[in-house]
Every structure is written in C-alpha cells, then in structure tokens.
Design a protein around this motif. Structure first.
Motif, mmCIF file in Angstrom:
data_model
loop_
_atom_site.group_PDB
_atom_site.id
_atom_site.type_symbol
_atom_site.label_atom_id
_atom_site.label_comp_id
_atom_site.label_asym_id
_atom_site.label_seq_id
_atom_site.Cartn_x
_atom_site.Cartn_y
_atom_site.Cartn_z
ATOM 1 N N TYR A 112 0.859 -1.182 0.000
ATOM 2 C CA TYR A 112 0.000 0.000 0.000
ATOM 3 C C TYR A 112 0.893 1.229 0.000
ATOM 4 O O TYR A 112 1.965 1.217 0.594
ATOM 5 C CB TYR A 112 -0.899 0.052 1.239
ATOM 6 C CG TYR A 112 -2.113 -0.840 1.146
ATOM 7 C CD1 TYR A 112 -3.277 -0.400 0.537
ATOM 8 C CD2 TYR A 112 -2.081 -2.122 1.662
ATOM 9 C CE1 TYR A 112 -4.400 -1.223 0.446
ATOM 10 C CE2 TYR A 112 -3.185 -2.955 1.581
ATOM 11 C CZ TYR A 112 -4.342 -2.491 0.978
ATOM 12 O OH TYR A 112 -5.443 -3.306 0.876
ATOM 13 N N VAL A 113 0.429 2.285 -0.648
ATOM 14 C CA VAL A 113 1.126 3.562 -0.634
ATOM 15 C C VAL A 113 0.369 4.474 0.315
ATOM 16 O O VAL A 113 -0.799 4.792 0.090
ATOM 17 C CB VAL A 113 1.214 4.198 -2.037
ATOM 18 C CG1 VAL A 113 1.891 5.557 -1.968
ATOM 19 C CG2 VAL A 113 1.957 3.273 -2.989
ATOM 20 N N VAL A 114 1.037 4.864 1.390
ATOM 21 C CA VAL A 114 0.441 5.739 2.390
ATOM 22 C C VAL A 114 0.764 7.176 2.008
ATOM 23 O O VAL A 114 1.926 7.509 1.762
ATOM 24 C CB VAL A 114 0.975 5.408 3.803
ATOM 25 C CG1 VAL A 114 0.448 6.391 4.826
ATOM 26 C CG2 VAL A 114 0.614 3.974 4.175
ATOM 27 N N LYS A 115 -0.274 8.004 1.938
ATOM 28 C CA LYS A 115 -0.111 9.410 1.571
ATOM 29 C C LYS A 115 -0.206 10.288 2.809
ATOM 30 O O LYS A 115 -0.621 9.834 3.868
ATOM 31 C CB LYS A 115 -1.175 9.787 0.550
ATOM 32 C CG LYS A 115 -1.020 8.970 -0.714
ATOM 33 C CD LYS A 115 -1.979 9.363 -1.768
ATOM 34 C CE LYS A 115 -1.639 8.478 -2.970
ATOM 35 N NZ LYS A 115 -2.521 8.585 -4.040
ATOM 36 N N ARG A 116 0.156 11.531 2.660
ATOM 37 C CA ARG A 116 0.060 12.498 3.757
ATOM 38 C C ARG A 116 -1.376 12.584 4.247
ATOM 39 O O ARG A 116 -2.317 12.411 3.488
ATOM 40 C CB ARG A 116 0.493 13.873 3.300
ATOM 41 C CG ARG A 116 1.944 13.980 3.049
ATOM 42 C CD ARG A 116 2.293 15.393 2.656
ATOM 43 N NE ARG A 116 3.731 15.561 2.725
ATOM 44 C CZ ARG A 116 4.400 16.424 2.005
ATOM 45 N NH1 ARG A 116 3.765 17.213 1.175
ATOM 46 N NH2 ARG A 116 5.696 16.505 2.128
ATOM 47 N N GLY A 117 -1.534 12.875 5.532
ATOM 48 C CA GLY A 117 -2.874 13.051 6.088
ATOM 49 C C GLY A 117 -3.463 11.732 6.544
ATOM 50 O O GLY A 117 -2.763 10.854 7.020
ATOM 51 N N GLU A 118 -4.773 11.593 6.347
ATOM 52 C CA GLU A 118 -5.473 10.388 6.783
ATOM 53 C C GLU A 118 -5.741 9.480 5.581
ATOM 54 O O GLU A 118 -6.180 9.935 4.543
ATOM 55 C CB GLU A 118 -6.795 10.772 7.450
ATOM 56 C CG GLU A 118 -7.420 9.629 8.208
ATOM 57 C CD GLU A 118 -8.564 10.096 9.084
ATOM 58 O OE1 GLU A 118 -9.712 9.753 8.758
ATOM 59 O OE2 GLU A 118 -8.301 10.800 10.072
ATOM 60 N N ASN A 119 -5.460 8.200 5.758
ATOM 61 C CA ASN A 119 -5.655 7.200 4.712
ATOM 62 C C ASN A 119 -6.664 6.185 5.191
ATOM 63 O O ASN A 119 -6.691 5.829 6.366
ATOM 64 C CB ASN A 119 -4.337 6.468 4.433
ATOM 65 C CG ASN A 119 -3.257 7.381 3.895
ATOM 66 O OD1 ASN A 119 -3.004 7.395 2.717
ATOM 67 N ND2 ASN A 119 -2.615 8.171 4.758
ATOM 68 N N SER A 120 -7.479 5.689 4.281
ATOM 69 C CA SER A 120 -8.460 4.662 4.623
ATOM 70 C C SER A 120 -8.241 3.458 3.710
ATOM 71 O O SER A 120 -8.358 3.570 2.484
ATOM 72 C CB SER A 120 -9.875 5.214 4.436
ATOM 73 O OG SER A 120 -10.818 4.249 4.803
ATOM 74 N N PHE A 121 -7.886 2.324 4.322
ATOM 75 C CA PHE A 121 -7.682 1.084 3.581
ATOM 76 C C PHE A 121 -8.570 0.006 4.189
ATOM 77 O O PHE A 121 -8.263 -0.529 5.254
ATOM 78 C CB PHE A 121 -6.219 0.625 3.629
ATOM 79 C CG PHE A 121 -5.242 1.591 3.021
ATOM 80 C CD1 PHE A 121 -5.426 2.097 1.748
ATOM 81 C CD2 PHE A 121 -4.115 1.988 3.725
ATOM 82 C CE1 PHE A 121 -4.516 2.980 1.193
ATOM 83 C CE2 PHE A 121 -3.197 2.859 3.187
ATOM 84 C CZ PHE A 121 -3.399 3.362 1.913
ATOM 85 N N ASN A 122 -9.676 -0.293 3.534
ATOM 86 C CA ASN A 122 -10.505 -1.427 3.931
ATOM 87 C C ASN A 122 -9.941 -2.633 3.202
ATOM 88 O O ASN A 122 -9.807 -2.617 1.977
ATOM 89 C CB ASN A 122 -11.968 -1.174 3.569
ATOM 90 C CG ASN A 122 -12.558 -0.065 4.408
ATOM 91 O OD1 ASN A 122 -12.245 0.071 5.582
ATOM 92 N ND2 ASN A 122 -13.403 0.751 3.804
ATOM 93 N N ILE A 123 -9.602 -3.665 3.951
ATOM 94 C CA ILE A 123 -8.860 -4.792 3.394
ATOM 95 C C ILE A 123 -9.714 -6.040 3.429
ATOM 96 O O ILE A 123 -10.223 -6.451 4.477
ATOM 97 C CB ILE A 123 -7.552 -5.014 4.181
ATOM 98 C CG1 ILE A 123 -6.707 -3.728 4.122
ATOM 99 C CG2 ILE A 123 -6.805 -6.224 3.651
ATOM 100 C CD1 ILE A 123 -5.502 -3.728 5.016
ATOM 101 N N GLU A 124 -9.871 -6.647 2.256
ATOM 102 C CA GLU A 124 -10.624 -7.888 2.109
ATOM 103 C C GLU A 124 -9.620 -9.019 1.918
ATOM 104 O O GLU A 124 -8.789 -8.986 1.009
ATOM 105 C CB GLU A 124 -11.556 -7.797 0.890
ATOM 106 C CG GLU A 124 -12.441 -8.993 0.683
ATOM 107 C CD GLU A 124 -13.512 -9.151 1.763
ATOM 108 O OE1 GLU A 124 -13.691 -10.284 2.218
ATOM 109 O OE2 GLU A 124 -14.146 -8.165 2.154
ATOM 110 N N LEU A 125 -9.700 -10.016 2.796
ATOM 111 C CA LEU A 125 -8.814 -11.179 2.744
ATOM 112 C C LEU A 125 -9.621 -12.437 2.469
ATOM 113 O O LEU A 125 -10.744 -12.544 2.962
ATOM 114 C CB LEU A 125 -8.055 -11.323 4.070
ATOM 115 C CG LEU A 125 -7.183 -10.135 4.444
ATOM 116 C CD1 LEU A 125 -6.685 -10.280 5.868
ATOM 117 C CD2 LEU A 125 -6.008 -10.009 3.491
ATOM 118 N N PRO A 126 -9.115 -13.374 1.733
ATOM 119 C CA PRO A 126 -7.900 -13.272 0.930
ATOM 120 C C PRO A 126 -8.104 -12.249 -0.171
ATOM 121 O O PRO A 126 -9.230 -12.019 -0.619
ATOM 122 C CB PRO A 126 -7.697 -14.676 0.385
ATOM 123 C CG PRO A 126 -9.001 -15.355 0.479
ATOM 124 C CD PRO A 126 -9.777 -14.665 1.565
#
Length: 132
Positions: A112-126
């Motif tokens: 994942y590329v984290v950017k400045r500020g707030e990041n939202s990554f909802n992750i679906e596994l697998p």
C-alpha cells in the motif's frame, strides 16, 4: 609539476560539481525516504466477515529507510484498526488466526502507498487478483 597541480584542481572541481548536482535542495525528497507519519485506518474482513481477533502491521522499511520498525496494532472486535506509519510504500502483513490455518495466506504481504494526512484502507482477505 604544474600539470599535476592542474589535474588535481580539475579533478576537485569536477568532484564538487558532481556532488553538488545531486544536492540541489530544490526538489522534494522521495516519499520512500520521508520520516513523515500519516494515519491509516480501515476495516479488515476475512471471507466477507470482519476479523475479530488478530493484528495488522504496516512496514515502511525500504532501502532508503533501512530497518524502520513495522507499525503494529490489534484489530478491533468490529474488524477496525487505526495506526500511524510512515508516508510512502508500506508492506502490510497480518497475524490473524483464520489465516494461520491456510498455508497460502500465512506469509501474505500486500503493498500500500500511504499518503500524507489520513488514509483509509478497507482490506478484504484473501485478496482478489486485483491490486488494492
């Protein structure tokens, strides 16, 4: 003797020019070398259901940052997580009991590329075959 002095002066001038051209100060440093932190949050789901136990880790280490520590946090009972990590490329890994039973998912890392500020990554596994 004069020739060798001239060679030394020319070499020194060339060396200073070469060193100085890489340090112009005008451009931004690569985000991969940045030590700036950003907030990352989201929900982790496994096979469509929120993960209720486990841990998520964002690892910002790379060849420019050397051995930067991974940022780890427990996943909440609703599948949510919030943490701070460094801006730039991060490798995300998981310590989730349900994944430990599947040999194909045990060592899973997702970039994942984290950017400045707030990041939202909802992750679906697998993960699907699509890139996150």
């Amino acid at each position: 003797m004069m020739r060798s002095t001239r060679r030394i002066i020319n070499f020194s001038a060339f060396a200073l020019l070469a060193i100085g051209s890489g340090c112009d100060g005008g451009g931004k440093p690569s985000v991969d070398s940045s030590m700036e932190e950003a907030t990352v949050k989201g929900v982790v789901k496994f096979k469509g259901e929120p993960v209720t136990k486990g841990e998520i880790a964002f690892d910002p280490s790379n060849y420019q940052r050397k051995m930067e520590a991974a940022r780890r946090v427990k996943i909440g009972p609703d599948g949510s997580y919030t943490l701070k990590t460094l801006v730039g490329d991060n490798r995300v890994s998981f310590a989730i009991p349900a994944m430990a039973r599947d040999p194909q998912l045990q060592d899973l890392m997702i970039p994942y590329v984290v950017k400045r500020g707030e990041n939202s990554f909802n992750i679906e596994l697998p993960p699907s075959s699509n890139k996150p």
